[in-house]
Design a protein around this motif. Structure first.
Motif, mmCIF file in Angstrom:
data_model
loop_
_atom_site.group_PDB
_atom_site.id
_atom_site.type_symbol
_atom_site.label_atom_id
_atom_site.label_comp_id
_atom_site.label_asym_id
_atom_site.label_seq_id
_atom_site.Cartn_x
_atom_site.Cartn_y
_atom_site.Cartn_z
ATOM 1 N N ASP A 132 0.834 -1.192 0.000
ATOM 2 C CA ASP A 132 0.000 0.000 0.000
ATOM 3 C C ASP A 132 0.876 1.252 0.000
ATOM 4 O O ASP A 132 1.480 1.605 1.015
ATOM 5 C CB ASP A 132 -0.906 -0.015 1.239
ATOM 6 N N ASN A 133 0.997 1.891 -1.169
ATOM 7 C CA ASN A 133 1.685 3.181 -1.304
ATOM 8 C C ASN A 133 3.151 3.121 -0.888
ATOM 9 O O ASN A 133 3.677 4.056 -0.294
ATOM 10 C CB ASN A 133 0.942 4.263 -0.493
ATOM 11 N N LEU A 134 3.843 2.046 -1.225
ATOM 12 C CA LEU A 134 5.284 1.960 -0.968
ATOM 13 C C LEU A 134 6.007 2.906 -1.924
ATOM 14 O O LEU A 134 5.750 2.879 -3.129
ATOM 15 C CB LEU A 134 5.764 0.519 -1.178
ATOM 16 N N GLN A 135 6.924 3.727 -1.408
ATOM 17 C CA GLN A 135 7.506 4.797 -2.218
ATOM 18 C C GLN A 135 9.002 4.680 -2.466
ATOM 19 O O GLN A 135 9.512 5.265 -3.413
ATOM 20 C CB GLN A 135 7.228 6.153 -1.553
ATOM 21 N N ASP A 136 9.720 3.962 -1.640
ATOM 22 C CA ASP A 136 11.169 3.927 -1.770
ATOM 23 C C ASP A 136 11.621 2.871 -2.771
ATOM 24 O O ASP A 136 11.291 1.689 -2.607
ATOM 25 C CB ASP A 136 11.797 3.638 -0.402
ATOM 26 N N THR A 153 4.193 -16.226 -4.067
ATOM 27 C CA THR A 153 3.663 -16.489 -5.408
ATOM 28 C C THR A 153 3.436 -15.212 -6.210
ATOM 29 O O THR A 153 3.385 -15.259 -7.439
ATOM 30 C CB THR A 153 2.344 -17.276 -5.328
ATOM 31 N N GLY A 154 3.298 -14.063 -5.529
ATOM 32 C CA GLY A 154 3.089 -12.833 -6.278
ATOM 33 C C GLY A 154 2.959 -11.617 -5.387
ATOM 34 O O GLY A 154 2.837 -11.724 -4.156
ATOM 35 N N ILE A 155 2.996 -10.446 -6.018
ATOM 36 C CA ILE A 155 2.923 -9.168 -5.309
ATOM 37 C C ILE A 155 1.837 -8.304 -5.951
ATOM 38 O O ILE A 155 1.802 -8.140 -7.173
ATOM 39 C CB ILE A 155 4.272 -8.426 -5.372
ATOM 40 N N VAL A 156 0.967 -7.751 -5.110
ATOM 41 C CA VAL A 156 -0.049 -6.795 -5.553
ATOM 42 C C VAL A 156 0.362 -5.418 -5.048
ATOM 43 O O VAL A 156 0.744 -5.258 -3.887
ATOM 44 C CB VAL A 156 -1.441 -7.161 -5.001
ATOM 45 N N LEU A 157 0.293 -4.412 -5.921
ATOM 46 C CA LEU A 157 0.709 -3.059 -5.559
ATOM 47 C C LEU A 157 -0.404 -2.063 -5.836
ATOM 48 O O LEU A 157 -1.047 -2.133 -6.895
ATOM 49 C CB LEU A 157 1.950 -2.628 -6.344
ATOM 50 N N SER A 158 -0.627 -1.133 -4.895
ATOM 51 C CA SER A 158 -1.550 -0.040 -5.180
ATOM 52 C C SER A 158 -0.951 0.818 -6.284
ATOM 53 O O SER A 158 0.264 0.890 -6.451
ATOM 54 C CB SER A 158 -1.799 0.799 -3.921
ATOM 55 N N ASP A 186 -5.917 -0.365 -9.332
ATOM 56 C CA ASP A 186 -6.495 0.935 -8.996
ATOM 57 C C ASP A 186 -7.321 0.859 -7.716
ATOM 58 O O ASP A 186 -7.390 1.826 -6.955
ATOM 59 C CB ASP A 186 -7.366 1.438 -10.146
ATOM 60 N N ASP A 187 -7.960 -0.273 -7.492
ATOM 61 C CA ASP A 187 -8.822 -0.451 -6.331
ATOM 62 C C ASP A 187 -8.216 -1.508 -5.413
ATOM 63 O O ASP A 187 -8.509 -2.696 -5.535
ATOM 64 C CB ASP A 187 -10.224 -0.868 -6.794
ATOM 65 N N LEU A 188 -7.358 -1.063 -4.488
ATOM 66 C CA LEU A 188 -6.664 -2.018 -3.621
ATOM 67 C C LEU A 188 -7.633 -2.720 -2.680
ATOM 68 O O LEU A 188 -7.530 -3.937 -2.466
ATOM 69 C CB LEU A 188 -5.578 -1.306 -2.817
ATOM 70 N N VAL A 189 -8.575 -1.985 -2.147
ATOM 71 C CA VAL A 189 -9.564 -2.586 -1.241
ATOM 72 C C VAL A 189 -10.365 -3.665 -1.964
ATOM 73 O O VAL A 189 -10.577 -4.766 -1.448
ATOM 74 C CB VAL A 189 -10.490 -1.501 -0.656
ATOM 75 N N GLY A 190 -10.807 -3.358 -3.175
ATOM 76 C CA GLY A 190 -11.557 -4.340 -3.951
ATOM 77 C C GLY A 190 -10.735 -5.561 -4.287
ATOM 78 O O GLY A 190 -11.233 -6.697 -4.260
ATOM 79 N N THR A 191 -9.456 -5.358 -4.580
ATOM 80 C CA THR A 191 -8.572 -6.480 -4.914
ATOM 81 C C THR A 191 -8.337 -7.372 -3.698
ATOM 82 O O THR A 191 -8.288 -8.601 -3.821
ATOM 83 C CB THR A 191 -7.233 -5.969 -5.462
ATOM 84 N N ILE A 192 -8.206 -6.765 -2.519
ATOM 85 C CA ILE A 192 -8.062 -7.567 -1.305
ATOM 86 C C ILE A 192 -9.310 -8.414 -1.104
ATOM 87 O O ILE A 192 -9.231 -9.587 -0.703
ATOM 88 C CB ILE A 192 -7.801 -6.658 -0.087
ATOM 89 N N GLY A 193 -10.465 -7.851 -1.435
ATOM 90 C CA GLY A 193 -11.708 -8.628 -1.372
ATOM 91 C C GLY A 193 -11.664 -9.829 -2.306
ATOM 92 O O GLY A 193 -12.131 -10.924 -1.951
ATOM 93 N N GLU A 194 -11.093 -9.647 -3.492
ATOM 94 C CA GLU A 194 -10.948 -10.769 -4.433
ATOM 95 C C GLU A 194 -10.037 -11.853 -3.863
ATOM 96 O O GLU A 194 -10.307 -13.052 -4.027
ATOM 97 C CB GLU A 194 -10.367 -10.260 -5.760
ATOM 98 N N LEU A 195 -8.967 -11.436 -3.209
ATOM 99 C CA LEU A 195 -8.062 -12.410 -2.609
ATOM 100 C C LEU A 195 -8.788 -13.231 -1.544
ATOM 101 O O LEU A 195 -8.626 -14.456 -1.468
ATOM 102 C CB LEU A 195 -6.856 -11.697 -1.987
ATOM 103 N N LYS A 196 -9.598 -12.559 -0.758
ATOM 104 C CA LYS A 196 -10.338 -13.262 0.299
ATOM 105 C C LYS A 196 -11.359 -14.233 -0.308
ATOM 106 O O LYS A 196 -11.534 -15.353 0.167
ATOM 107 C CB LYS A 196 -11.012 -12.245 1.219
ATOM 108 N N GLN A 197 -11.998 -13.799 -1.382
ATOM 109 C CA GLN A 197 -12.954 -14.681 -2.056
ATOM 110 C C GLN A 197 -12.263 -15.898 -2.661
ATOM 111 O O GLN A 197 -12.875 -16.960 -2.821
ATOM 112 C CB GLN A 197 -13.699 -13.906 -3.149
ATOM 113 N N SER A 198 -10.982 -15.759 -2.999
ATOM 114 C CA SER A 198 -10.220 -16.878 -3.556
ATOM 115 C C SER A 198 -9.718 -17.839 -2.471
ATOM 116 O O SER A 198 -9.036 -18.813 -2.773
ATOM 117 C CB SER A 198 -9.022 -16.353 -4.356
ATOM 118 N N GLY A 199 -10.029 -17.529 -1.214
ATOM 119 C CA GLY A 199 -9.667 -18.440 -0.135
ATOM 120 C C GLY A 199 -8.457 -18.037 0.669
ATOM 121 O O GLY A 199 -7.980 -18.810 1.509
#
Length: 275
Positions: A132-136, A153-158, A186-199
């Motif tokens: 979430d908003n990593l800048q360095d 397995t992977g990285i999701v970035l805002s 673009d929608d980090l909150v929504g993507t986290i919801g997708e991760l939760k739905q995936s188990g």
């Protein structure tokens, strides 16, 4: 050999080095240094994505045989040393860089799904980092190196995270950027919801964490939320977690560097799954 900094190719390369938008529009990134270029040309998957290789005059003189072999892989250009230094993103240019087509990933790649898996099937081995908003640039590069080493397995970035194709980030990944799937959203909150739905069970690295990080079970699919270097996780992102965890610390330190915190958590997953 190109001898002028006013050359159109030189101007284009400088734009690709300095401007995220220029890289996005061209669909490419720049990998600089013999190690990075060496990994590219030795990796069958990446080799075909190299559009051109740029060499300094002195590099060609020192590595004539290698320079000739690179010409058989893709288009190569030779630049006078002062012109190559003008293009380079480093204080001491090493004389070689490559322009490479960008990699594209989807959520299945982030979850580590193998071909043939059924839609909706739980990716039990998924091990995902959510930034979430990593800048360095150095932090992000370290996160990629660590993610590969820890088996993520992977990285999701805002979308507001630093660009992974920033030359400083790419260089500091030490090649991990070629192998670790990543996805800007673009929608980090929504993507986290997708991760939760995936188990996946989602954990937030947070100073208000209820449990110490090593008291949780990460052997099933999981994801970690890591926040900005100065401000931590945004409230709306932290609220998405199933559980907030903390890393116990001695002394007066209030928090850890974002990349260090990510490393501690990812290697705990690796440790539990290895055992």
């Amino acid at each position: 050999m190109i001898t002028s900094t006013a050359n159109a190719q030189v101007k284009e390369l400088v734009r690709l080095m300095k401007k995220n938008r220029a890289r996005e529009e061209a669909g490419v990134f720049v990998a600089e240094g013999p190690r990075m270029v060496g990994e590219l040309v030795s990796d069958g998957r990446m080799k075909g994505r190299v559009e051109r290789i740029c060499l300094s005059e002195s590099y060609v003189q020192k590595h004539r045989e290698e320079a000739d072999s690179l010409g058989g892989i893709c288009r190569t250009e030779v630049f006078a040393d002062n012109v190559f230094a003008h293009i380079s993103d480093t204080k001491t240019p090493q004389g070689i860089l490559a322009v490479v087509k960008r990699l594209e990933y989807g959520m299945d790649d982030i979850l580590g799904k193998k071909p043939g898996k059924q839609v909706g099937e739980q990716p039990e081995h998924a091990h995902v980092l959510v930034l979430d908003n990593l800048q360095d640039p150095g932090n992000l590069g370290t996160v990629f190196r660590t993610a590969e080493a820890a088996g993520a397995t992977g990285i999701v970035l805002s979308r507001d995270c630093v660009d992974v194709y920033n030359p400083k980030v790419t260089r500091s990944t030490m090649g991990a950027v070629f192998r670790v799937p990543f996805l800007y959203v673009d929608d980090l909150v929504g993507t986290i919801g997708e991760l939760k739905q995936s188990g996946l069970r989602v954990y937030a690295a947070h100073l208000e964490g209820k449990n110490a990080y090593d008291r949780e079970d990460y052997k099933s699919a999981c994801a970690f939320l890591i926040g900005n270097e100065g401000n931590g996780l945004r409230d709306e992102v932290a609220a998405c977690a199933d559980c907030r965890i903390r890393i116990p610390m001695y002394g007066k330190a209030e928090s850890l560097n974002a990349a260090v915190a990510a490393a501690v958590l990812m290697f705990e997953v690796s440790r539990q799954r290895r055992l």
